[in-house]
Design a protein around this motif. Structure first.
Motif, short mmCIF file in Angstrom:
data_model
loop_
_atom_site.label_atom_id
_atom_site.label_comp_id
_atom_site.label_asym_id
_atom_site.label_seq_id
_atom_site.Cartn_x
_atom_site.Cartn_y
_atom_site.Cartn_z
N LYS A 1 -1.80 9.27 2.18
CA LYS A 1 -1.48 8.98 1.19
C LYS A 1 -0.99 10.84 0.42
CE LYS A 1 -4.26 5.50 1.31
NZ LYS A 1 -5.21 5.38 2.95
N SER B 1 -7.54 10.99 4.16
CA SER B 1 -6.53 9.95 4.66
C SER B 1 -5.59 10.02 4.11
CB SER B 1 -6.65 8.26 3.97
OG SER B 1 -5.53 7.81 4.71
N GLU C 1 -14.58 8.96 7.65
CA GLU C 1 -15.86 8.69 7.42
C GLU C 1 -16.86 8.18 7.94
OE1 GLU C 1 -13.93 5.31 5.09
OE2 GLU C 1 -12.77 6.12 3.90
N ASN D 1 -9.09 4.55 -6.95
CA ASN D 1 -8.49 3.26 -6.22
C ASN D 1 -8.64 2.00 -6.35
OD1 ASN D 1 -6.23 1.83 -4.89
ND2 ASN D 1 -7.17 2.54 -2.50
N PHE E 1 -15.10 2.26 -2.21
CA PHE E 1 -13.84 1.88 -1.51
C PHE E 1 -14.21 1.31 -0.25
CE2 PHE E 1 -10.33 2.14 1.68
CZ PHE E 1 -9.65 1.82 0.98
N ARG F 1 -6.68 11.15 -2.71
CA ARG F 1 -5.65 10.81 -3.80
C ARG F 1 -5.75 11.76 -4.15
NH1 ARG F 1 -6.15 6.08 -2.78
NH2 ARG F 1 -4.20 4.74 -1.48
N THR G 1 -13.28 0.58 2.52
CA THR G 1 -14.14 1.16 4.71
C THR G 1 -15.09 1.73 4.51
OG1 THR G 1 -12.21 2.96 3.98
CG2 THR G 1 -11.69 1.07 5.32
N ARG H 1 -2.74 -5.12 -6.97
CA ARG H 1 -1.68 -4.01 -7.10
C ARG H 1 -0.39 -3.50 -5.86
NH1 ARG H 1 -4.70 0.75 -2.28
NH2 ARG H 1 -3.36 -0.64 -1.18
N THR I 1 0.47 -1.14 0.26
CA THR I 1 -0.30 0.12 0.27
C THR I 1 0.80 1.54 -0.03
OG1 THR I 1 -1.79 0.58 1.05
CG2 THR I 1 -0.67 -0.07 2.63
N ASP J 1 -13.37 12.38 -1.32
CA ASP J 1 -13.18 11.51 -0.61
C ASP J 1 -11.61 12.16 -1.59
OD1 ASP J 1 -10.72 9.98 -0.41
OD2 ASP J 1 -12.30 7.88 -0.12
N GLN K 1 -7.60 8.75 11.10
CA GLN K 1 -7.43 7.56 9.78
C GLN K 1 -8.14 8.43 9.12
OE1 GLN K 1 -5.66 4.62 10.28
NE2 GLN K 1 -6.44 4.20 9.26
N GLY K 2 -7.83 7.49 7.74
CA GLY K 2 -9.57 8.35 6.54
C GLY K 2 -10.95 8.00 6.82
N ARG K 3 -10.74 6.57 7.43
CA ARG K 3 -11.81 5.90 8.03
C ARG K 3 -12.46 6.71 9.05
NH1 ARG K 3 -9.15 0.14 8.52
NH2 ARG K 3 -7.57 1.33 6.62
N1 F0G Z 1 -10.76 5.96 0.78
C1 F0G Z 1 -9.84 5.90 -0.09
C2 F0G Z 1 -9.71 6.22 -1.60
C3 F0G Z 1 -8.45 5.05 0.34
O1 F0G Z 1 -7.63 4.42 0.31
C4 F0G Z 1 -9.21 4.97 1.37
C5 F0G Z 1 -7.55 3.34 2.56
C6 F0G Z 1 -9.16 5.13 2.50
C7 F0G Z 1 -10.65 6.11 2.50
C8 F0G Z 1 -9.52 4.89 4.07
O2 F0G Z 1 -8.24 6.01 4.89
O3 F0G Z 1 -7.37 3.91 5.84
O4 F0G Z 1 -6.52 6.44 6.27
O5 F0G Z 1 -8.65 4.86 7.16
N2 F0G Z 1 -6.53 3.12 1.70
C9 F0G Z 1 -5.77 2.53 1.97
C10 F0G Z 1 -4.78 1.50 0.94
C11 F0G Z 1 -5.88 1.32 2.85
O6 F0G Z 1 -4.23 0.65 0.83
O7 F0G Z 1 -5.79 1.91 -0.30
P1 F0G Z 1 -7.90 4.87 5.60
#
Ligand code: F0G
Length: 463
Positions: free
Chosen positions: A264, A261, A110, A192, A130, A224, A132, A411, A56, A221, A105-107
């Motif tokens: 990234k 998140s 969310e 993603n 996605f 990225r 989470t 990936r 990742t 979101d 973190q991101g989740r």
């Molecule tokens: N949104 C996207 C597009 C993500 O790729 C991720 C996390 C999250 C939300 C959630 O964020 O991990 O900080 O809680 N993606 C990681 C990955 C886990 O490997 O793609 P998070």
């Protein structure tokens, strides 16, 4: 002249290396045993058994000396940390939203936005799911509806903005269920699960027009979004001369809020946030964060983490950085394309996605071709990648049946500022080696299936 002159000038990483972390190599026999012990799931490997870790790009970034210096300026006050105010100011400067709620973190973000906005029986359209994000939408009683364009589900399509929303699909959903049952549309930039594919500015403007007519919010979101801004600059007419920073801010300006998140784009190891323009929603989110994350001026983070994120925002939009970031992913992808190994096209922003359905065409989706391919690459070289196919897609929350995504991918994800071009060469060569022996590879069966986000902890055995 003895050698032909190069036809183009190369780019190089806009940094030099000050601290190094040794990598460990292992024997093939060791890896055969390690992956067996991990139930053929790369998430269950110990990182000590991994050589090049391309699982990742999340939290695996290398911070700059400027960010590390900022860590020493952590103000660890329980309330009102000065790092929070700096992060808030930079979020306003680079993303342009009014209010900030930090989360671990991101989740975390969310979770909060889903609980606040979604009622039982609601629908949440999105440009592909996605893991989470959808999980939190469903936990709040919502149903996710994929409204991404069809091209996104086709690894061969070279459409430049495969992250775009199909406006007809969105309009059809609004007609079918009514705008009152759609609290917001969840728009990711880049997407993603589609292979790191961008959404165009034109499409975002159209989504804004349509949702404005129906009073539906757009939650971005933004995980990225910087990488998305780069693709807009290189692929969309009218943006060739705009800065990455200006494009990012314009993209956000068509939306009502964002989940982020920080692990990234923000070039840190931990952190995230919810950003929102509506004062009432902000008050609700700020109230909720104290229950699940921490006080509203730290949201589960240390002061030093917020400082590193704030400084990461200043670095992420630098032109030479983004160029080399995407350039490195492109370099790996182009190598694989030159060897005619099937990957998702166009090459994405954060990763190269191997088309496991094509590579292991003799293995049916029920035998987990992508999961199998990821474990074979690990055994070959110690390079760790991740499944993004039927295991990640999980089961339908209503019927309990397995979802069968069209994309069955592995990936190969590139952490930011961590590996060199030589690591990309070694990775590509290992993928080629596995590709050449693909006919001998057998599939897997799932022997343990966790209830939530099964891809993280599921266990397999050779079929
Ligand atoms: N949104 C996207 C597009 C993500 O790729 C991720 C996390 C999250 C939300 C959630 O964020 O991990 O900080 O809680 N993606 C990681 C990955 C886990 O490997 O793609 P998070």
């Amino acid at each position: 002249m003895p050698y032909p002159k190069p036809t183009r000038r190369s780019w190089a990483e806009p940094f030099k290396i000050k601290v190094v972390e040794p990598l460990k190599t292992t024997t093939r026999q060791h890896r055969v045993e390690a992956i067996k012990e991990a139930g053929y799931n790369t998430f269950l490997l110990r990182s000590d058994d991994v050589y090049i870790d391309l699982l990742t790009d999340s939290g695996t970034n290398a911070m700059s000396d400027y960010q590390w210096a900022g860590m020493m300026l952590g103000d660890e006050a329980y309330a009102g940390s000065k790092n929070f105010y700096y992060l808030e100011a930079n979020m306003r400067k680079y993303y342009g939203y009014k209010y900030l709620v930090p989360t671990h973190q991101g989740r975390g973000a969310e979770h909060i936005i889903s609980q606040i906005l979604i009622k039982q029986g609601d629908y949440i359209p999105g440009n592909m799911y996605f893991t989470t994000t959808r999980e939190h939408q469903e936990r709040a009683g919502g149903t996710f509806v994929d409204v991404i364009i069809d091209e996104a589900h086709d690894p061969e399509s070279t459409y430049p903005f495969k992250g775009n929303v199909d406006l007809q699909k969105l309009e059809d959903l609004i007609k079918k269920v009514g705008a009152r049952k759609i609290p917001y549309i969840s728009v990711a930039a880049t997407v993603n699960m589609a292979g790191g594919q961008p959404i165009s500015m034109g499409n975002m403007k159209e989504i804004r027009k349509l949702t404005a007519r129906h009073g539906i919010r757009i939650i971005l979101d933004a995980t990225r979004a910087v990488e998305n801004a780069y693709f807009i600059r290189t692929r969309e007419k009218g943006y060739e001369k705009k800065s990455i920073a200006a494009i990012l801010k314009e993209l956000c300006s068509y939306t009502d809020g964002a989940t982020m998140s920080g692990k990234k784009d923000l070039l840190v190891n931990i952190g995230g946030f919810l950003a929102i323009n509506d004062k009432d929603l902000f008050d609700e989110a700020r109230n909720m964060v104290v229950v699940f994350e921490g006080l509203h001026t730290y949201g589960g983070l240390a002061g030093r983490d917020m400082e590193a994120m704030a400084r990461g925002m200043e670095e992420m939009t630098k032109e030479d950085y983004v160029r080399s970031r995407i350039g490195q992913v492109e370099y790996l992808g182009q190598k694989l394309l030159d060897w005619e190994i099937p990957i998702v096209k166009p090459i994405g922003g954060h990763a190269v996605f191997l088309d496991a359905k094509k590579i292991l065409e003799h293995i049916p989706q029920e035998k987990f071709p992508a999961q199998t391919l990821a474990s074979e690459i690990y055994v070959d070289s110690g390079v760790r990648t991740m499944e993004r196919g039927i295991v990640s897609a999980g089961r339908d929350s209503k019927t309990g049946e397995n979802r069968h995504p069209k994309l069955e991918l592995v990936r190969v994800t590139i952490p930011r500022r961590v590996y060199t071009q030589a690591h990309m060469d070694v990775t590509a060569e290992s993928i080629l080696e596995v590709y050449e022996s693909r006919k001998k590879i057998r599939g897997l069966e799932m022997v343990y299936e966790p209830k939530h986000l099964r891809f993280f902890q599921a266990r397999f055995d050779k079929a």
